[in-house]
Scaffold this motif. Sequence first.
Motif, PDB file in Angstrom:
ATOM      1  N   GLY A 127       7.469   0.753  -2.190  1.00 59.93           N
ATOM      2  CA  GLY A 127       8.594   0.379  -3.030  1.00 59.93           C
ATOM      3  C   GLY A 127       8.249  -0.495  -4.216  1.00 59.93           C
ATOM      4  O   GLY A 127       9.120  -0.848  -4.999  1.00 59.93           O
ATOM      5  N   GLY A 128       6.985  -0.896  -4.342  1.00 59.33           N
ATOM      6  CA  GLY A 128       6.622  -1.808  -5.422  1.00 59.33           C
ATOM      7  C   GLY A 128       6.958  -3.252  -5.119  1.00 59.33           C
ATOM      8  O   GLY A 128       6.994  -4.091  -6.018  1.00 59.33           O
ATOM      9  N   LEU A 129       7.195  -3.557  -3.827  1.00 59.90           N
ATOM     10  CA  LEU A 129       7.535  -4.922  -3.419  1.00 59.90           C
ATOM     11  C   LEU A 129       6.363  -5.649  -2.779  1.00 59.90           C
ATOM     12  O   LEU A 129       6.504  -6.786  -2.330  1.00 59.90           O
ATOM     13  CB  LEU A 129       8.729  -4.902  -2.452  1.00 59.90           C
ATOM     14  N   GLY A 130       5.213  -4.983  -2.719  1.00 60.42           N
ATOM     15  CA  GLY A 130       3.994  -5.650  -2.282  1.00 60.42           C
ATOM     16  C   GLY A 130       3.865  -5.885  -0.793  1.00 60.42           C
ATOM     17  O   GLY A 130       3.082  -6.754  -0.377  1.00 60.42           O
ATOM     18  N   GLY A 131       4.576  -5.129   0.029  1.00 56.29           N
ATOM     19  CA  GLY A 131       4.597  -5.402   1.460  1.00 56.29           C
ATOM     20  C   GLY A 131       3.235  -5.372   2.126  1.00 56.29           C
ATOM     21  O   GLY A 131       2.876  -6.282   2.881  1.00 56.29           O
ATOM     22  N   GLY A 132       2.450  -4.330   1.875  1.00 53.36           N
ATOM     23  CA  GLY A 132       1.128  -4.239   2.486  1.00 53.36           C
ATOM     24  C   GLY A 132       0.216  -5.359   2.038  1.00 53.36           C
ATOM     25  O   GLY A 132      -0.525  -5.950   2.845  1.00 53.36           O
ATOM     26  N   SER A 133       0.253  -5.682   0.757  1.00 54.35           N
ATOM     27  CA  SER A 133      -0.558  -6.783   0.237  1.00 54.35           C
ATOM     28  C   SER A 133      -0.107  -8.120   0.809  1.00 54.35           C
ATOM     29  O   SER A 133      -0.940  -8.985   1.122  1.00 54.35           O
ATOM     30  CB  SER A 133      -0.459  -6.826  -1.294  1.00 54.35           C
TER      31      SER A 133
END
Length: 283
Positions: A104-110
Amino acid sequence: MDNFQPAADASHFLVPAKLNLDLRIIGRRADGYHLLETIFTLIALYDHIWLRKKTNGSITMHTPVTGVEPQQDLCVRAAQLLRSHTGTEQGADIWLNKKIPIGGGLGGGSADAAVVLMALNRLWQLNLTTDQLLHLGVQLGADVPFFIFGQNAFARGIGEDLVPICLPKQWYVIIKPPVHISTAKIFAHKDLTRNSKPRIMPDFQAGQHWRNDMQSVVLAEYPAVREAFEALAEYGSPMMSGSGACVFLSFDSESAAQAVYNKVSDAHQAYCVASLTRHPFYQ
């Protein structure tokens, strides 16, 4: 994934998501990486991670993400990188409750990877400095250093050159379209501009024109993102976060954000969240 039960003696950590309030592509390095300038803000949309240290050196992910091989999982990779870098013989059990939408472009994995690095550094008593963790984090992904940095920031380079920035309290309505964006496809797109003018340091001013240099390309390529964008455009000037797919609209008050959320959430996967000033890990 809400019905799993972490070990009773595992340590719990909140993992916040992020938004890119502004994102400009100012060039490209010789190795193909794009040079960016972006304003990151942390938001109160959380994954949950539980960690329990082990003495046998093994890294075990008890809640694998569907479609992600364990050895490709960023939580596992972060733990393995930290173990390899320090030479520790310790290991960890990991449980992840995923609430930040994937792709989603919300950076969850990072964000997950950053918390694993920070938390295991503490649990394993490795005493690495923040700068050392930042150096490890960029090896996992361009957004990881921001989450280790732990506060709202103006970022340069590929996202690893970070300067604190003071942002006003905001509330955000976010829509996650039912589509996964290929970041590589967008970065390689013929219509993507890569010549935005660099800035020394932006001031966050009400009414200032923010933009995302990838947004027009994504809106043209992905009708579902355009539909979500247009749904929010009825109430203001939305923007896309990162390379998408999430689009968001900012508000000065929680009540105003909640009113718009109530209108769009029936037809879209939506969130109404507040901004944060610091990462919960540091509080």
